[in-house]
Write a protein that holds these residues in place. Structure first.
Motif, PDB file in Angstrom:
ATOM      1  N   PHE A 218     -14.008  12.223 -18.488  1.00 40.76           N
ATOM      2  CA  PHE A 218     -14.722  11.065 -17.920  1.00 40.76           C
ATOM      3  C   PHE A 218     -13.843   9.830 -17.868  1.00 40.76           C
ATOM      4  O   PHE A 218     -14.111   8.903 -17.122  1.00 40.76           O
ATOM      5  CB  PHE A 218     -15.975  10.766 -18.739  1.00 40.76           C
ATOM      6  CG  PHE A 218     -16.978  11.880 -18.668  1.00 40.76           C
ATOM      7  CD1 PHE A 218     -17.702  12.093 -17.519  1.00 40.76           C
ATOM      8  CD2 PHE A 218     -17.160  12.723 -19.744  1.00 40.76           C
ATOM      9  CE1 PHE A 218     -18.611  13.118 -17.441  1.00 40.76           C
ATOM     10  CE2 PHE A 218     -18.066  13.749 -19.671  1.00 40.76           C
ATOM     11  CZ  PHE A 218     -18.797  13.965 -18.525  1.00 40.76           C
ATOM     12  N   LEU A 219     -12.790   9.812 -18.702  1.00 42.12           N
ATOM     13  CA  LEU A 219     -11.901   8.654 -18.688  1.00 42.12           C
ATOM     14  C   LEU A 219     -10.911   8.735 -17.534  1.00 42.12           C
ATOM     15  O   LEU A 219     -10.274   7.750 -17.187  1.00 42.12           O
ATOM     16  CB  LEU A 219     -11.143   8.561 -20.011  1.00 42.12           C
ATOM     17  CG  LEU A 219     -12.014   8.346 -21.243  1.00 42.12           C
ATOM     18  CD1 LEU A 219     -11.175   8.357 -22.495  1.00 42.12           C
ATOM     19  CD2 LEU A 219     -12.743   7.019 -21.127  1.00 42.12           C
ATOM     20  N   LEU A 220     -10.753   9.912 -16.959  1.00 41.53           N
ATOM     21  CA  LEU A 220      -9.778  10.069 -15.886  1.00 41.53           C
ATOM     22  C   LEU A 220     -10.391   9.935 -14.508  1.00 41.53           C
ATOM     23  O   LEU A 220      -9.726   9.564 -13.561  1.00 41.53           O
ATOM     24  CB  LEU A 220      -9.100  11.438 -15.987  1.00 41.53           C
ATOM     25  CG  LEU A 220      -8.101  11.567 -17.111  1.00 41.53           C
ATOM     26  CD1 LEU A 220      -7.492  12.939 -17.121  1.00 41.53           C
ATOM     27  CD2 LEU A 220      -7.017  10.514 -16.974  1.00 41.53           C
ATOM     28  N   GLU A 221     -11.683  10.250 -14.405  1.00 41.39           N
ATOM     29  CA  GLU A 221     -12.366  10.159 -13.118  1.00 41.39           C
ATOM     30  C   GLU A 221     -12.181   8.798 -12.489  1.00 41.39           C
ATOM     31  O   GLU A 221     -12.011   7.816 -13.181  1.00 41.39           O
ATOM     32  CB  GLU A 221     -13.875  10.314 -13.357  1.00 41.39           C
ATOM     33  CG  GLU A 221     -14.438  11.664 -13.093  1.00 41.39           C
ATOM     34  CD  GLU A 221     -15.891  11.692 -13.497  1.00 41.39           C
ATOM     35  OE1 GLU A 221     -16.579  10.685 -13.232  1.00 41.39           O
ATOM     36  OE2 GLU A 221     -16.303  12.683 -14.095  1.00 41.39           O
ATOM     37  N   ASP A 222     -12.264   8.755 -11.180  1.00 43.93           N
ATOM     38  CA  ASP A 222     -12.211   7.435 -10.571  1.00 43.93           C
ATOM     39  C   ASP A 222     -13.131   7.355  -9.366  1.00 43.93           C
ATOM     40  O   ASP A 222     -13.180   8.243  -8.572  1.00 43.93           O
ATOM     41  CB  ASP A 222     -10.789   7.104 -10.149  1.00 43.93           C
ATOM     42  CG  ASP A 222     -10.577   5.611 -10.206  1.00 43.93           C
ATOM     43  OD1 ASP A 222     -11.241   4.959 -11.031  1.00 43.93           O
ATOM     44  OD2 ASP A 222      -9.750   5.101  -9.437  1.00 43.93           O
TER      45      ASP A 222
END
Lengths: 222, 245
Positions: A218-222
């Motif tokens: 979820f920290l990588l999604e954009d």
């Protein structure tokens, strides 16, 4: 697995070529010892005090590594490249956490002998302490890689990482200092009830590795 | 008449709270500690509700990450927000109790107090973290990751701090189960009252955020040249015409 190995190898190679993080951490640790010597006005340390000084120094030095671990990605678009590549975030998480563990372990290999010389602490106690620190490193790295990814994508990166990391590391401090204190006793290392503290550290490590593993995508999604 | 409408729920919460604290003063027996022990009925329920609030926030955050629905993020935000306010009250009442009983405002060897302080400090970083991220969608996602991590940290931290204390100090109450009957009943009513207060306040804040968002949208729709309308920073407000994420 390949992605994990590639990212970890890249991070280690970058560090070997630039020598930015490790020397800075080592220097930081040495300077902290000198500061503690005058702040506490003690020439020798043992027991609780020795464990506290050692652990506080390692935790603060780990902040330097945590702040730098995503520097290249943030500045040179590495995040976009990783998002484009067909790998999931967990490989990145494990690679970054492993890199942190390696950095911290190298730091301790330098800091512990220096600590022994400066504060006249017996080496056999410190050898056992290194094993305690290894367990602490896992926890620091598990939380550190998570916090670093959060902080890197925020506006005040240098501010957010220590703010988040320090309270999260309180159980590591409690567990590792509790286990290390009898090992650094003046009368020579005693093992006491170290297992209790090691259990706290182990539970902490497992929980935060699992959380990091679960939420990193979820920290990588954009 | 719906008993769960916000108005009726608030009235009910107020009644339970009044009944609870009336029982504290007129029904519960005086403890050996004397009158100051009555603060127990305020301090402990506040602390328990605040901690449960942090865990509730973590659950909302998990749902937010799984569904991507900003509604859950708003709930998580409001839960943390209120639990922090309750946390301030916990620290103040705890200090007053410690001052009366031990003569100092703060003791480091009371594990519950210390672990609460650590949890409180951790959650205080929620605001600087959240508002250091500009992109709204990413802000919500990162805040959720934080809330989950911190939610798992709460029980872990209590375990570690408790272990750090060798239990040499006599503990007044090991748990509510060890209380004499009248005190246990009073305590139960108080904790239900405080929990209802927490829920009612959450619902007020959520309603306020929703309304702010709706007003802003209506105002924008009414006159486009009035300049940018003030927007609530976290209320879910899908733009008209766009599809939700």
């Amino acid at each position: 697995m390949n992605a994990f190995r590639a990212i970890l190898a890249k991070d280690l190679r970058v560090e070997l070529r630039t020598f930015e993080a490790l020397p800075a951490m080592a220097l930081f640790a040495l300077t902290s010892f000198v500061l503690f010597r005058f702040g506490l006005d003690q020439e020798t340390l043992e027991g609780n005090l020795a464990a506290g000084v050692l652990l506080a120094t390692v935790l603060f030095a780990s902040l330097l590594a945590v702040n730098r671990i995503f520097l290249a990605e943030a500045e040179q678009g590495g995040f976009d490249a990783i998002r484009l590549a067909p790998i999931d975030g967990t490989a990145l998480y494990l690679a970054k956490a492993s890199a942190l563990v390696i950095f911290l372990f190298c730091l301790e290999l330098i800091a512990l002998p220096a600590f022994s010389i400066l504060f006249r602490v017996g080496l056999e106690g410190l050898a056992a302490t290194l094993l305690v620190l290894l367990l602490a490193d896992l926890g620091i790295a598990a939380v550190g890689a998570l916090v670093a990814a959060i902080a890197t994508n925020s506006r005040a990166r240098d501010l957010i990482a220590p703010l988040l990391l320090l309270p999260l590391l309180v159980p590591v401090m409690i567990g590792a200092a509790g286990a290390a204190a009898p090992l650094l006793a003046e009368s020579g290392p005693a093992f006491g009830d170290a297992w209790r503290w090691l259990a706290v550290l182990a539970v902490y490590d497992v929980i935060f590795i699992v959380i990091g593993y679960a939420v990193y995508d979820f920290l990588l999604e954009d | 008449m719906n008993p769960f409408s916000l108005r009726n729920f608030s009235i009910l919460a107020a009644l339970v709270l009044i009944a609870g604290y009336a029982m504290v003063f007129f029904y519960a027996p005086q403890d050996v500690e004397g009158f100051i022990q009555k603060i127990f009925y305020l301090h402990v329920p506040l602390a328990i509700v605040a901690l449960i609030g942090f865990v509730v926030a973590a659950i909302h955050s998990i749902r937010h990450l799984r569904t991507g629905d900003p509604k859950h993020d708003a709930r998580s935000y409001v839960s943390i927000h209120l639990s922090i306010i309750f946390g301030v009250a916990v620290l103040i009442t705890g200090g007053i109790w410690a001052k009366a009983q031990w003569g100092v405002w703060w003791v480091w060897d009371e594990p519950t107090l210390v672990s609460f302080l650590i949890v409180f400090l951790l959650y205080c970083t929620y605001y600087p973290l959240r508002y250091a991220i500009e992109d709204r969608e990413r802000q919500a996602r990162y805040a959720s990751v934080f809330a989950i991590t911190a939610g798992a940290f709460v029980p872990l931290n209590f375990m570690a701090v408790r272990l750090a204390d060798p239990f040499i100090h006599p503990r007044t109450f090991s748990s509510a189960g060890g209380l004499p009957g009248e005190m246990a009943i009073t305590f139960l009513v108080c904790i239900i009252g405080v929990a209802m207060l927490w829920v009612a306040l959450i619902r007020y804040e959520l309603a306020s955020k929703m309304t702010q968002g709706r007003i802003a949208r209506l105002r924008r729709a009414l006159d486009e040249d009035a300049g940018p309308a003030p927007r609530s920073r976290i209320a879910p407000q899908p733009e008209p015409g766009s599809t939700g994420a």
